[in-house]
Design an enzyme around this catalytic site. Structure first.
Site, PDB file in Angstrom:
ATOM      1  N   LYS A  17      -0.252  -6.399  -7.411  1.00 12.15           N
ATOM      2  CA  LYS A  17      -0.590  -7.416  -8.426  1.00 12.15           C
ATOM      3  C   LYS A  17       0.610  -8.310  -8.710  1.00 12.15           C
ATOM      4  O   LYS A  17       1.770  -7.935  -8.474  1.00 12.15           O
ATOM      5  CB  LYS A  17      -1.083  -6.787  -9.729  1.00 12.15           C
ATOM      6  CG  LYS A  17      -0.088  -5.857 -10.469  1.00 12.15           C
ATOM      7  CD  LYS A  17       0.966  -6.540 -11.336  1.00 12.15           C
ATOM      8  CE  LYS A  17       1.865  -5.549 -12.064  1.00 12.15           C
ATOM      9  NZ  LYS A  17       3.177  -6.032 -12.439  1.00 12.15           N
ATOM     10  N   LEU A 117       5.347  -5.176  -8.640  1.00 15.35           N
ATOM     11  CA  LEU A 117       4.070  -5.450  -7.968  1.00 15.35           C
ATOM     12  C   LEU A 117       3.071  -4.304  -8.171  1.00 15.35           C
ATOM     13  O   LEU A 117       1.942  -4.365  -7.675  1.00 15.35           O
ATOM     14  CB  LEU A 117       4.294  -5.678  -6.466  1.00 15.35           C
ATOM     15  CG  LEU A 117       5.253  -6.818  -6.097  1.00 15.35           C
ATOM     16  CD1 LEU A 117       5.489  -6.857  -4.591  1.00 15.35           C
ATOM     17  CD2 LEU A 117       4.712  -8.168  -6.580  1.00 15.35           C
ATOM     18  N   GLY A 119       2.747  -1.278  -7.012  1.00 10.84           N
ATOM     19  CA  GLY A 119       2.222  -0.537  -5.858  1.00 10.84           C
ATOM     20  C   GLY A 119       1.901   0.911  -6.202  1.00 10.84           C
ATOM     21  O   GLY A 119       0.831   1.409  -5.846  1.00 10.84           O
ATOM     22  N   GLY A 120       2.795   1.588  -6.916  1.00 10.09           N
ATOM     23  CA  GLY A 120       2.577   2.997  -7.279  1.00 10.09           C
ATOM     24  C   GLY A 120       1.358   3.157  -8.181  1.00 10.09           C
ATOM     25  O   GLY A 120       0.579   4.109  -8.028  1.00 10.09           O
ATOM     26  N   ASP A 154      -0.202   0.197 -16.060  1.00 12.46           N
ATOM     27  CA  ASP A 154      -0.790  -0.753 -15.107  1.00 12.46           C
ATOM     28  C   ASP A 154      -1.966  -0.159 -14.320  1.00 12.46           C
ATOM     29  O   ASP A 154      -2.653  -0.883 -13.610  1.00 12.46           O
ATOM     30  CB  ASP A 154       0.261  -1.193 -14.068  1.00 12.46           C
ATOM     31  CG  ASP A 154       1.244  -2.203 -14.633  1.00 12.46           C
ATOM     32  OD1 ASP A 154       0.959  -2.805 -15.683  1.00 12.46           O
ATOM     33  OD2 ASP A 154       2.305  -2.394 -13.997  1.00 12.46           O
TER      34      ASP A 154
HETATM   35  O1  C5P Z   1       3.283   3.009 -18.465  1.00 11.97           O
HETATM   36  P1  C5P Z   1       4.355   3.209 -17.457  1.00 11.97           P
HETATM   37  O2  C5P Z   1       4.665   4.669 -17.254  1.00 11.97           O
HETATM   38  O3  C5P Z   1       4.110   2.512 -16.164  1.00 11.97           O
HETATM   39  O4  C5P Z   1       5.647   2.554 -18.071  1.00 11.97           O
HETATM   40  C1  C5P Z   1       6.943   2.799 -17.569  1.00 11.97           C
HETATM   41  C2  C5P Z   1       7.948   2.504 -18.655  1.00 11.97           C
HETATM   42  O5  C5P Z   1       7.956   1.112 -18.962  1.00 11.97           O
HETATM   43  C3  C5P Z   1       7.622   3.202 -19.973  1.00 11.97           C
HETATM   44  O6  C5P Z   1       8.190   4.481 -20.027  1.00 11.97           O
HETATM   45  C4  C5P Z   1       8.250   2.265 -20.988  1.00 11.97           C
HETATM   46  O7  C5P Z   1       9.641   2.508 -21.068  1.00 11.97           O
HETATM   47  C5  C5P Z   1       8.073   0.884 -20.362  1.00 11.97           C
HETATM   48  N1  C5P Z   1       6.877   0.162 -20.858  1.00 11.97           N
HETATM   49  C6  C5P Z   1       6.921  -0.379 -22.137  1.00 11.97           C
HETATM   50  N2  C5P Z   1       5.824  -1.056 -22.597  1.00 11.97           N
HETATM   51  C7  C5P Z   1       4.739  -1.215 -21.831  1.00 11.97           C
HETATM   52  C8  C5P Z   1       4.691  -0.673 -20.536  1.00 11.97           C
HETATM   53  C9  C5P Z   1       5.787   0.012 -20.073  1.00 11.97           C
HETATM   54  O8  C5P Z   1       7.911  -0.252 -22.855  1.00 11.97           O
HETATM   55  N3  C5P Z   1       3.691  -1.915 -22.318  1.00 11.97           N
END
Ligand code: C5P
Length: 302
Positions: A17, A117, A119-120, A154
């Site tokens: 994305k 992007l 991917g994971g 995501d």
């Molecule tokens: O949700 P995800 O595990 O992909 O997010 C990775 C890190 O990015 C989270 O631990 C957080 O530190 C940060 N994040 C955030 N606010 C979001 C999405 C992600 O602070 N809306």
């Protein structure tokens, strides 16, 4: 997500994305940031092949798709243990439904890591969809959405059948958008990536006066210039401070005739919007020649 069923196996294409708009509204009590973002999935895919494993084991193997140029360093691959969201998705499905079925998952990577992007996240969404079918779990889309949100902010976007969506909350509240005009992009991923958590840690809320809706409306009118004028990414400024390769790419993109350009997500990938596939191919070959990293040409999905 494209799915092909075989006997006892399923193959899925997991797209990358781009964020054409990403506004950080503020920090929440749970440590995440409240967002308003417009995401679009593009024709750059990882592939997952999932087959049943009657022994009940869950295993993951990963290969590079082999798209790197001669002389380039080998591309970094994700871990194949429980640190990989694909295996976490499989385990979450087993915990939630109580089944003990096994699966062998082969992941072919094209989407670069730590690139903004997703991917994971896309691979994890594909694993949820694929295993739900292979194991005949019959989870509904809202049940899958809930599991996806537990895996990462995501992940839910990739369950949505629409190629574009405005996403809110921490990214998991999805409003699909019907935007029929397909956009052409050149994307560059520099040699180094950035951690999403680190970039969010250094960001400050944005006061940008326009919204993801403004961008979606301009796109719906097929007004490319106006669409690009609404590009915004609050995470770009902290990413530039943390990684000088983003600054280098920005300077290069600014000198080329892109309709607009910006960093995607938490970086480090940088994209330019083009008027046509022909222009995208020309600008990508110019970018490839200066070897600032991996270069991709991709179109928004239909
Ligand atoms: O949700 P995800 O595990 O992909 O997010 C990775 C890190 O990015 C989270 O631990 C957080 O530190 C940060 N994040 C955030 N606010 C979001 C999405 C992600 O602070 N809306």
């Amino acid at each position: 997500m494209l799915v092909r069923d075989q006997i006892n196996a399923i193959t899925l294409a997991a797209p990358a994305k781009l964020n054409l708009f990403l506004k950080v509204l503020g920090k929440r009590a749970d440590g995440y940031h409240e967002l308003e973002t417009l995401m679009v999935s593009i024709g750059l895919y990882d592939t997952l092949r999932i087959s049943a494993d009657p022994s009940g084991d869950l295993s993951l193997s990963c290969h590079d798709a082999g798209t790197i140029l001669p002389g380039d360093p080998p591309r970094e691959l994700p871990p194949v243990d429980r640190a990989n969201l694909v295996l976490r998705a499989a385990e979450l499905l087993r915990e939630t439904t109580g089944v003990r079925h096994g699966a062998r998952i082969e992941l072919v990577k094209r989407i670069p890591l730590a690139a903004g992007l997703a991917g994971g996240s896309s691979d994890a969404a594909a694993a949820l969809v694929g295993l739900n079918r292979l194991w005949r779990l019959d989870l509904t889309s809202s049940e899958l959405h809930e599991l996806a949100a537990q895996l990462g902010s995501d992940v839910p976007f990739f369950l949505c059948s629409s190629a574009a969506a405005i996403c809110r909350g921490r990214g998991e509240i999805i409003e699909p958008q019907a935007l029929p005009l397909r956009l052409h992009f050149v994307i560059a991923r520099p040699r180094t990536g950035l951690s999403t958590a680190l970039v969010f840690k250094h960001c400050r809320p944005s006061s940008t006066p326009w919204s993801a809706r403004d961008l979606a409306d301009a796109w719906a009118r097929s007004d490319l210039n106006r669409t690009a004028s609404y590009f915004h990414n609050t995470l770009q400024e902290p990413a530039e401070r943390l990684n000088s390769e983003v600054v280098t790419l920005k300077a290069w993109f600014a000198r080329q005739p892109f309709v607009g350009h910006m960093m995607s997500g938490s970086g480090t990938s940088y994209f330019g919007l083009c008027r046509s596939r022909r222009q995208a191919m020309q600008l990508a070959s110019r970018l490839g020649a200066i070897r600032l990293g991996d270069v991709f040409v991709a179109r928004s999905r239909p």
